[in-house]
Scaffold this motif. Structure first.
Motif, PDB file in Angstrom:
ATOM      1  N   LEU B 194       0.773  -1.331   0.237  1.00 18.70           N
ATOM      2  CA  LEU B 194       0.131  -0.272  -0.275  1.00 18.70           C
ATOM      3  C   LEU B 194       1.106   1.374   0.081  1.00 18.70           C
ATOM      4  O   LEU B 194       0.241   2.229  -1.099  1.00 18.70           O
ATOM      5  N   ALA B 195       1.485   1.482   0.585  1.00 16.91           N
ATOM      6  CA  ALA B 195       2.539   2.439   1.076  1.00 16.91           C
ATOM      7  C   ALA B 195       3.624   3.175   0.077  1.00 16.91           C
ATOM      8  O   ALA B 195       3.709   3.735  -0.251  1.00 16.91           O
ATOM      9  N   GLU B 196       4.244   1.933  -1.268  1.00 16.65           N
ATOM     10  CA  GLU B 196       4.601   2.051  -2.415  1.00 16.65           C
ATOM     11  C   GLU B 196       3.458   2.433  -3.292  1.00 16.65           C
ATOM     12  O   GLU B 196       3.423   3.260  -4.380  1.00 16.65           O
ATOM     13  N   SER B 197       1.984   2.090  -2.985  1.00 20.12           N
ATOM     14  CA  SER B 197       1.386   2.779  -3.825  1.00 20.12           C
ATOM     15  C   SER B 197       0.824   3.905  -3.666  1.00 20.12           C
ATOM     16  O   SER B 197       0.414   4.700  -4.960  1.00 20.12           O
ATOM     17  N   LEU B 198       1.008   4.200  -2.750  1.00 18.79           N
ATOM     18  CA  LEU B 198       0.472   5.518  -2.242  1.00 18.79           C
ATOM     19  C   LEU B 198       1.729   6.919  -2.537  1.00 18.79           C
ATOM     20  O   LEU B 198       1.902   8.215  -3.448  1.00 18.79           O
ATOM     21  N   MET B 199       2.532   6.145  -2.904  1.00 17.15           N
ATOM     22  CA  MET B 199       4.189   6.904  -3.419  1.00 17.15           C
ATOM     23  C   MET B 199       3.870   6.998  -4.244  1.00 17.15           C
ATOM     24  O   MET B 199       4.281   8.385  -5.088  1.00 17.15           O
ATOM     25  N   LYS B 200       3.512   6.146  -5.276  1.00 16.39           N
ATOM     26  CA  LYS B 200       3.062   6.297  -6.725  1.00 16.39           C
ATOM     27  C   LYS B 200       2.435   7.673  -7.159  1.00 16.39           C
ATOM     28  O   LYS B 200       2.246   8.485  -8.148  1.00 16.39           O
ATOM     29  N   LEU B 201       1.260   7.694  -6.312  1.00 12.41           N
ATOM     30  CA  LEU B 201       0.359   8.699  -6.150  1.00 12.41           C
ATOM     31  C   LEU B 201       0.776  10.192  -5.922  1.00 12.41           C
ATOM     32  O   LEU B 201       0.788  10.927  -6.708  1.00 12.41           O
ATOM     33  N   SER B 202       1.811  10.000  -5.112  1.00 11.10           N
ATOM     34  CA  SER B 202       3.081  11.128  -4.462  1.00 11.10           C
ATOM     35  C   SER B 202       3.594  11.486  -5.798  1.00 11.10           C
ATOM     36  O   SER B 202       3.955  12.867  -5.896  1.00 11.10           O
ATOM     37  N   TYR B 203       3.860  11.008  -5.890  1.00 12.63           N
ATOM     38  CA  TYR B 203       5.099  10.798  -7.234  1.00 12.63           C
ATOM     39  C   TYR B 203       4.190  11.890  -9.027  1.00 12.63           C
ATOM     40  O   TYR B 203       4.712  12.721  -8.871  1.00 12.63           O
ATOM     41  N   ARG B 204       3.244  11.514  -9.398  1.00 12.25           N
ATOM     42  CA  ARG B 204       2.156  11.536  -9.927  1.00 12.25           C
ATOM     43  C   ARG B 204       1.379  13.004  -9.941  1.00 12.25           C
ATOM     44  O   ARG B 204       2.067  13.871 -10.533  1.00 12.25           O
ATOM     45  N   LEU B 205       1.786  13.177  -8.134  1.00 11.58           N
ATOM     46  CA  LEU B 205       1.185  14.385  -7.622  1.00 11.58           C
ATOM     47  C   LEU B 205       2.165  15.528  -7.953  1.00 11.58           C
ATOM     48  O   LEU B 205       1.688  16.472  -8.889  1.00 11.58           O
ATOM     49  N   SER B 206       2.977  15.388  -7.545  1.00  8.46           N
ATOM     50  CA  SER B 206       4.421  16.305  -7.798  1.00  8.46           C
ATOM     51  C   SER B 206       4.811  16.959  -9.106  1.00  8.46           C
ATOM     52  O   SER B 206       5.550  17.306  -9.318  1.00  8.46           O
ATOM     53  N   VAL B 207       4.819  15.527 -10.114  1.00  7.31           N
ATOM     54  CA  VAL B 207       5.352  15.593 -11.487  1.00  7.31           C
ATOM     55  C   VAL B 207       4.443  16.929 -11.547  1.00  7.31           C
ATOM     56  O   VAL B 207       4.415  18.087 -12.370  1.00  7.31           O
ATOM     57  N   ARG B 208       2.773  16.860 -12.380  1.00  5.92           N
ATOM     58  CA  ARG B 208       2.118  17.546 -12.064  1.00  5.92           C
ATOM     59  C   ARG B 208       2.315  19.109 -11.650  1.00  5.92           C
ATOM     60  O   ARG B 208       1.754  19.996 -12.344  1.00  5.92           O
TER      61      ARG B 208
END
Lengths: 213, 213
Positions: B194-208
């Motif tokens: 789950l934590a890795e899934s959340l990190m992928k989300l934060s990556y994509r949010l921060s790139v945007r």
């Protein structure tokens, strides 16, 4: 910046690097060679060097990687140098499990509020976080910074709730409902489809049981 | 048999086909063209035809796919024509969420028992399923068919518990602990990090959020 050029496959591996480096940090490991990291992670050393070269390397010949530095740098790439305000929609077991997961906080994800329609749950607290009436969700979003909404509601309700939240201004959705959300491109959705994970497991188990011909 | 030749990418897409076809079945849809399925799933029609050709096609020119038949066939490939006995190790929120998820049962995954070390939980029931003392886990496994053990325990405990269960004969592990389990090759492990899934989300949010240069 470099973030734009990184392949999806590398991005998918980064959280795992981050986790391993975090474990090493906890054990006070100061530096590690790509060979040692490779043995731990069961990835080839050349894969590791290649992946990390995407971000300018970080490694030094004959020294290896500085664990703390590499951990921090990968964290920055993953956006973990920021703080995220998270709300959870759905205070069932899964929503409660997410609210109780303190590890998320350590990484900058703070659960600020939980929303549900169940009057028995509204007003209760989970790890000090109040469960609020879904009726006031729009009001809450208008008055509070919300970066991520975790959606742990039934699949029949998820698409409408997600669409409503997007209208309210939500840009990041962590979706646990077993359905795909078709939302505008400016919204980032990360899915956790538990049933699909379980099916992959049953596929692999059943292939193993099938005798080779 | 054909199962051996299918690429991992196709396998990863099958549960999603299965889910969509299941939704169509619920709506009493009898047949669907690859074009319609493609629009629903946001995958190209040629990708769908290609994927399903791996299993001998199933489609008929000018007719499309028979939804019930295709759903059943993909189910067989995924091993969903069998029943699986599941135990859950760890009766915390996440373990309880899994135990409460009736959808799994519909697909042939039956939670038979839950194990925990917490005396306050031992003896309680979740959806009629008893929480038993982890002390008797070995005894239970020796006397009952267990196909899958879902592991919802802290990461510090997961590797040892998993290793112990493998010695007891467990062949399938659905791992929710945020750690990789290094187990013998004959054991199938499916991870939900789950934590890795959340990190992928934060990556994509921060790139945007990063302005383009």
């Amino acid at each position: 910046m470099y973030k734009k050029e990184i392949s999806k496959a590398v991005i998918n591996r980064l959280p795992r690097y981050y986790r391993y480096l975090g474990d090493l940090l906890e054990k006070d490991v100061v530096r590690i060679s790509s060979k040692e990291l490779s043995e731990k992670m069961k990835v080839t050393a050349s894969q590791i060097r290649q992946d990390l070269n995407n971000f300018g390397g970080f490694g030094q010949q004959g020294y290896g990687y500085n664990v703390e530095y590499l951990h921090a740098e990968i964290g920055k790439i993953l956006g973990l140098d920021k703080k995220y305000s998270v709300i959870i929609i759905g205070a069932g077991n899964l929503g409660q499990a997410l609210a109780n997961y303190v590890d998320f906080e350590r990484r900058g994800f703070f659960v600020r509020s939980i929303f549900d329609i169940n009057p028995n749950l509204i007003g209760t607290k989970i790890r000090g976080i109040e469960v609020r009436d879904s009726e006031i969700l729009e009001d809450y979003i208008n008055n509070n910074q919300v970066d991520i909404a975790a959606l742990t509601v039934p699949k029949t309700k998820a698409p409408q709730i997600a669409a409503d939240m997007v209208k309210m201004g939500i840009k990041g959705i962590w979706n646990f409902a077993p359905t795909d959300l078709h939302l505008p491109k400016e919204v980032t959705v990360e899915n956790v489809h538990l049933a699909e994970s379980l099916m992959k497991l049953s596929y692999r188990l059943s292939v193993r049981e099938t005798p080779k011909e």
